[in-house]
Design a protein around this motif. Structure first.
Motif, PDB file in Angstrom:
ATOM      1  N   VAL A   1     -13.325 -72.172  -3.134  1.00 36.99           N
ATOM      2  CA  VAL A   1     -12.049 -72.855  -3.334  1.00 36.99           C
ATOM      3  C   VAL A   1     -11.799 -72.926  -4.834  1.00 36.99           C
ATOM      4  N   ASP A   2     -10.647 -72.433  -5.273  1.00 36.79           N
ATOM      5  CA  ASP A   2     -10.262 -72.466  -6.686  1.00 36.79           C
ATOM      6  C   ASP A   2      -9.124 -73.457  -6.837  1.00 36.79           C
ATOM      7  N   ALA A   3      -9.393 -74.612  -7.409  1.00 43.72           N
ATOM      8  CA  ALA A   3      -8.371 -75.635  -7.623  1.00 43.72           C
ATOM      9  C   ALA A   3      -8.101 -75.836  -9.115  1.00 43.72           C
ATOM     10  N   THR A   4      -8.663 -74.950  -9.943  1.00 44.62           N
ATOM     11  CA  THR A   4      -8.515 -75.077 -11.388  1.00 44.62           C
ATOM     12  C   THR A   4      -7.354 -74.229 -11.876  1.00 44.62           C
ATOM     13  N   PRO A   5      -6.355 -74.842 -12.504  1.00 42.16           N
ATOM     14  CA  PRO A   5      -5.244 -74.038 -13.017  1.00 42.16           C
ATOM     15  C   PRO A   5      -5.693 -73.168 -14.187  1.00 42.16           C
ATOM     16  N   PRO A   6      -5.079 -72.002 -14.332  1.00 40.93           N
ATOM     17  CA  PRO A   6      -5.412 -71.156 -15.479  1.00 40.93           C
ATOM     18  C   PRO A   6      -4.869 -71.786 -16.765  1.00 40.93           C
ATOM     19  N   ALA A   7      -5.411 -71.363 -17.887  1.00 39.48           N
ATOM     20  CA  ALA A   7      -4.871 -71.801 -19.180  1.00 39.48           C
ATOM     21  C   ALA A   7      -3.464 -71.221 -19.338  1.00 39.48           C
ATOM     22  N   ALA A   8      -2.640 -71.893 -20.102  1.00 41.23           N
ATOM     23  CA  ALA A   8      -1.298 -71.375 -20.373  1.00 41.23           C
ATOM     24  C   ALA A   8      -1.421 -70.049 -21.123  1.00 41.23           C
ATOM     25  N   PRO A   9      -0.571 -69.085 -20.813  1.00 40.62           N
ATOM     26  CA  PRO A   9      -0.616 -67.807 -21.527  1.00 40.62           C
ATOM     27  C   PRO A   9      -0.342 -67.993 -23.019  1.00 40.62           C
ATOM     28  N   ALA A  10      -0.927 -67.119 -23.821  1.00 39.93           N
ATOM     29  CA  ALA A  10      -0.662 -67.082 -25.260  1.00 39.93           C
ATOM     30  C   ALA A  10       0.345 -65.964 -25.521  1.00 39.93           C
ATOM     31  N   ILE A  11       1.464 -66.304 -26.115  1.00 35.79           N
ATOM     32  CA  ILE A  11       2.473 -65.290 -26.447  1.00 35.79           C
ATOM     33  C   ILE A  11       2.190 -64.799 -27.860  1.00 35.79           C
ATOM     34  N   THR A  12       1.963 -63.489 -27.981  1.00 38.11           N
ATOM     35  CA  THR A  12       1.638 -62.903 -29.278  1.00 38.11           C
ATOM     36  C   THR A  12       2.798 -62.134 -29.884  1.00 38.11           C
ATOM     37  N   SER A  13       3.790 -61.798 -29.063  1.00 36.14           N
ATOM     38  CA  SER A  13       4.952 -61.067 -29.572  1.00 36.14           C
ATOM     39  C   SER A  13       6.172 -61.461 -28.760  1.00 36.14           C
ATOM     40  N   PRO A  14       7.276 -61.796 -29.393  1.00 37.51           N
ATOM     41  CA  PRO A  14       7.436 -61.863 -30.842  1.00 37.51           C
ATOM     42  C   PRO A  14       6.696 -63.063 -31.420  1.00 37.51           C
ATOM     43  N   ALA A  15       6.218 -62.895 -32.624  1.00 38.42           N
ATOM     44  CA  ALA A  15       5.498 -63.971 -33.309  1.00 38.42           C
ATOM     45  C   ALA A  15       6.489 -65.037 -33.774  1.00 38.42           C
ATOM     46  N   ALA A  16       5.986 -66.228 -34.027  1.00 38.64           N
ATOM     47  CA  ALA A  16       6.837 -67.314 -34.521  1.00 38.64           C
ATOM     48  C   ALA A  16       7.592 -66.852 -35.761  1.00 38.64           C
ATOM     49  N   ASN A  17       8.859 -67.193 -35.802  1.00 39.81           N
ATOM     50  CA  ASN A  17       9.753 -66.893 -36.919  1.00 39.81           C
ATOM     51  C   ASN A  17      10.089 -65.415 -37.087  1.00 39.81           C
ATOM     52  N   ASP A  18       9.734 -64.563 -36.106  1.00 36.68           N
ATOM     53  CA  ASP A  18      10.145 -63.155 -36.137  1.00 36.68           C
ATOM     54  C   ASP A  18      11.645 -63.044 -35.901  1.00 36.68           C
ATOM     55  N   THR A  19      12.228 -61.961 -36.360  1.00 32.46           N
ATOM     56  CA  THR A  19      13.608 -61.595 -36.026  1.00 32.46           C
ATOM     57  C   THR A  19      13.509 -60.394 -35.107  1.00 32.46           C
ATOM     58  N   THR A  20      14.195 -60.456 -33.956  1.00 30.96           N
ATOM     59  CA  THR A  20      14.081 -59.396 -32.959  1.00 30.96           C
ATOM     60  C   THR A  20      15.463 -58.918 -32.527  1.00 30.96           C
ATOM     61  N   SER A  21      15.449 -57.917 -31.652  1.00 31.57           N
ATOM     62  CA  SER A  21      16.690 -57.475 -31.022  1.00 31.57           C
ATOM     63  C   SER A  21      17.119 -58.534 -30.010  1.00 31.57           C
ATOM     64  N   ALA A  22      18.283 -58.359 -29.441  1.00 34.33           N
ATOM     65  CA  ALA A  22      18.799 -59.315 -28.451  1.00 34.33           C
ATOM     66  C   ALA A  22      18.051 -59.231 -27.123  1.00 34.33           C
ATOM     67  N   THR A  23      17.286 -58.166 -26.911  1.00 36.58           N
ATOM     68  CA  THR A  23      16.484 -58.023 -25.693  1.00 36.58           C
ATOM     69  C   THR A  23      15.024 -57.794 -26.091  1.00 36.58           C
ATOM     70  N   PRO A  24      14.360 -58.830 -26.589  1.00 34.22           N
ATOM     71  CA  PRO A  24      12.991 -58.655 -27.082  1.00 34.22           C
ATOM     72  C   PRO A  24      11.989 -58.367 -25.974  1.00 34.22           C
TER      73      PRO A  24
END
Length: 87
Positions: free
Chosen positions: A5-28
């Motif tokens: 039985v697995d009742a342990t939630p996974p860790a929240a995903p880490a978003i690596t791209s786009p990085a904080a304060n990046d400038t991207t296209s309108a559909t990153p």
């Protein structure tokens, strides 16, 4: 027969791209790491933007299906493991 039985939630995903304060296209392209084989939902400004499955190493990526308006946006993600536990 035995099972686990697995009742342990996974860790929240880490978003690596786009990085904080990046400038991207309108559909990153969003990328990061999560629990291997978890279903990942990327949220932009609190709304689901794309859903994908992390691979066996935990890597994931997906793109916003429609253009985002100009300006700053916040990005978060959740992971759901095979047992249905949500980060």
């Amino acid at each position: 027969a035995t099972w686990t039985v697995d009742a342990t939630p996974p860790a929240a995903p880490a978003i690596t791209s786009p990085a904080a304060n990046d400038t991207t296209s309108a559909t990153p392209r969003f990328a990061g790491t999560a629990e291997p084989n978890a279903t990942v939902v990327v949220n932009v400004d609190g709304q689901p933007a794309c859903t994908t499955r992390a691979d066996a190493t935990g890597a994931f990526s997906c793109s916003a299906p429609s253009a985002l308006p100009a300006g700053a946006h916040s990005v978060t993600a959740t992971a759901t493991d095979a047992a249905g536990n949500v980060s």
